[in-house]
Design a protein around this motif. Sequence first.
Motif, PDB file in Angstrom:
ATOM      1  N   ARG A   1       0.831  -1.208   0.000  1.00 42.88           N
ATOM      2  CA  ARG A   1       0.000   0.000   0.000  1.00 42.88           C
ATOM      3  C   ARG A   1       0.872   1.267   0.000  1.00 42.88           C
ATOM      4  O   ARG A   1       0.579   2.220  -0.714  1.00 42.88           O
ATOM      5  CB  ARG A   1      -0.937  -0.014   1.205  1.00 42.88           C
TER       6      ARG A   1
ATOM      7  N   GLY B   1       0.880   3.928  -2.963  1.00 45.37           N
ATOM      8  CA  GLY B   1       0.584   5.311  -2.595  1.00 45.37           C
ATOM      9  C   GLY B   1       1.620   6.277  -3.130  1.00 45.37           C
ATOM     10  O   GLY B   1       1.286   7.361  -3.622  1.00 45.37           O
TER      11      GLY B   1
ATOM     12  N   VAL C   1      -0.330   9.764  -3.762  1.00 45.67           N
ATOM     13  CA  VAL C   1      -1.496   9.968  -2.905  1.00 45.67           C
ATOM     14  C   VAL C   1      -1.105  10.817  -1.701  1.00 45.67           C
ATOM     15  O   VAL C   1      -0.064  10.597  -1.078  1.00 45.67           O
ATOM     16  CB  VAL C   1      -2.053   8.608  -2.416  1.00 45.67           C
ATOM     17  N   THR C   2      -1.937  11.788  -1.382  1.00 47.33           N
ATOM     18  CA  THR C   2      -1.789  12.567  -0.162  1.00 47.33           C
ATOM     19  C   THR C   2      -3.071  12.397   0.648  1.00 47.33           C
ATOM     20  O   THR C   2      -4.094  11.951   0.126  1.00 47.33           O
ATOM     21  CB  THR C   2      -1.573  14.067  -0.453  1.00 47.33           C
ATOM     22  N   GLU C   3      -3.007  12.726   1.927  1.00 43.31           N
ATOM     23  CA  GLU C   3      -4.197  12.606   2.777  1.00 43.31           C
ATOM     24  C   GLU C   3      -5.348  13.444   2.235  1.00 43.31           C
ATOM     25  O   GLU C   3      -6.501  13.050   2.321  1.00 43.31           O
ATOM     26  CB  GLU C   3      -3.875  13.036   4.209  1.00 43.31           C
ATOM     27  N   GLU C   4      -5.029  14.583   1.665  1.00 41.78           N
ATOM     28  CA  GLU C   4      -6.063  15.484   1.173  1.00 41.78           C
ATOM     29  C   GLU C   4      -6.818  14.912  -0.017  1.00 41.78           C
ATOM     30  O   GLU C   4      -8.006  15.133  -0.172  1.00 41.78           O
ATOM     31  CB  GLU C   4      -5.466  16.844   0.771  1.00 41.78           C
ATOM     32  N   ASP C   5      -6.115  14.163  -0.884  1.00 37.42           N
ATOM     33  CA  ASP C   5      -6.795  13.707  -2.098  1.00 37.42           C
ATOM     34  C   ASP C   5      -7.195  12.238  -2.073  1.00 37.42           C
ATOM     35  O   ASP C   5      -7.679  11.716  -3.065  1.00 37.42           O
ATOM     36  CB  ASP C   5      -5.956  14.013  -3.338  1.00 37.42           C
ATOM     37  N   GLU C   6      -7.021  11.553  -0.950  1.00 43.20           N
ATOM     38  CA  GLU C   6      -7.372  10.138  -0.901  1.00 43.20           C
ATOM     39  C   GLU C   6      -8.853   9.920  -1.184  1.00 43.20           C
ATOM     40  O   GLU C   6      -9.235   8.977  -1.868  1.00 43.20           O
ATOM     41  CB  GLU C   6      -6.978   9.511   0.430  1.00 43.20           C
ATOM     42  N   GLN C   7      -9.718  10.774  -0.684  1.00 38.85           N
ATOM     43  CA  GLN C   7     -11.148  10.633  -0.930  1.00 38.85           C
ATOM     44  C   GLN C   7     -11.458  10.762  -2.422  1.00 38.85           C
ATOM     45  O   GLN C   7     -12.337  10.081  -2.944  1.00 38.85           O
ATOM     46  CB  GLN C   7     -11.945  11.676  -0.131  1.00 38.85           C
TER      47      GLN C   7
ATOM     48  N   GLY D   1      -5.906  -1.335   1.305  1.00 41.82           N
ATOM     49  CA  GLY D   1      -6.226  -0.607   2.530  1.00 41.82           C
ATOM     50  C   GLY D   1      -7.361  -1.275   3.294  1.00 41.82           C
ATOM     51  O   GLY D   1      -7.293  -1.428   4.519  1.00 41.82           O
TER      52      GLY D   1
ATOM     53  N   GLU E   1      -7.038  -3.098   6.922  1.00 39.86           N
ATOM     54  CA  GLU E   1      -7.929  -2.725   8.026  1.00 39.86           C
ATOM     55  C   GLU E   1      -8.675  -3.943   8.556  1.00 39.86           C
ATOM     56  O   GLU E   1      -8.796  -4.125   9.773  1.00 39.86           O
ATOM     57  CB  GLU E   1      -8.903  -1.659   7.562  1.00 39.86           C
TER      58      GLU E   1
END
Length: 194
Positions: free
Chosen positions: A145, A149, A154-160, A182, A186
């Motif tokens: 992962r 990433g 991938v950044t936290e801001e654009d993961e969605q 991911g 989990e």
Amino acid sequence: MAGLFERTPDGSAAIALEEVEAAILRSLEVQMLELIGPGPAGAPGAETDPLAALFTEGPTEAPADPALARLFPNAYGEPGTAADPGTKAAAGEFRRYTEPDLRHRKREDALLVIRSLDTLGGDGGVLRPGPEECPRWLGALNDLRLTLGVRLEVTEEDEQGLYDLPDSDERKPLVMAYLWLGAMQESLLEAMTG
């Protein structure tokens, strides 16, 4: 993809994988082995001789490949910033003595997953990693992962936003694998902690 871990009555985990899911996961782990590499260069026998492995020294510089740099980060200094000479020297010394073991562990974790998947044959099936294997599966999934990433930036801001990619986007297959890993990670963690 539905392949997620569930807790078993004995406190371990199980995952049902379809043939295509097992093939994708196996392919990703083989690529991880290729990325990590065969082991310390110039250290003949270090992979098979435990005494030679004790005296194997690793590199002192961070890898140039951003994915490898994420898997083998500097122990000192702030990521993405220039380090002062003292911090750089400390990070290099730490890396020299720890990276060979870390690489070995990551290779062994990937191999464990591959060997587990190979027991399924070609039709898919249910895997039940034991309590001692679950943390190694978790590490192998995490390495995949992290690597995806980095490759996808991938950044936290654009993961969605990854969920909203159009099917025509060439990154879509890797994004689907990233999101699946991911969810798998989990579900394994939840199965392990019950």
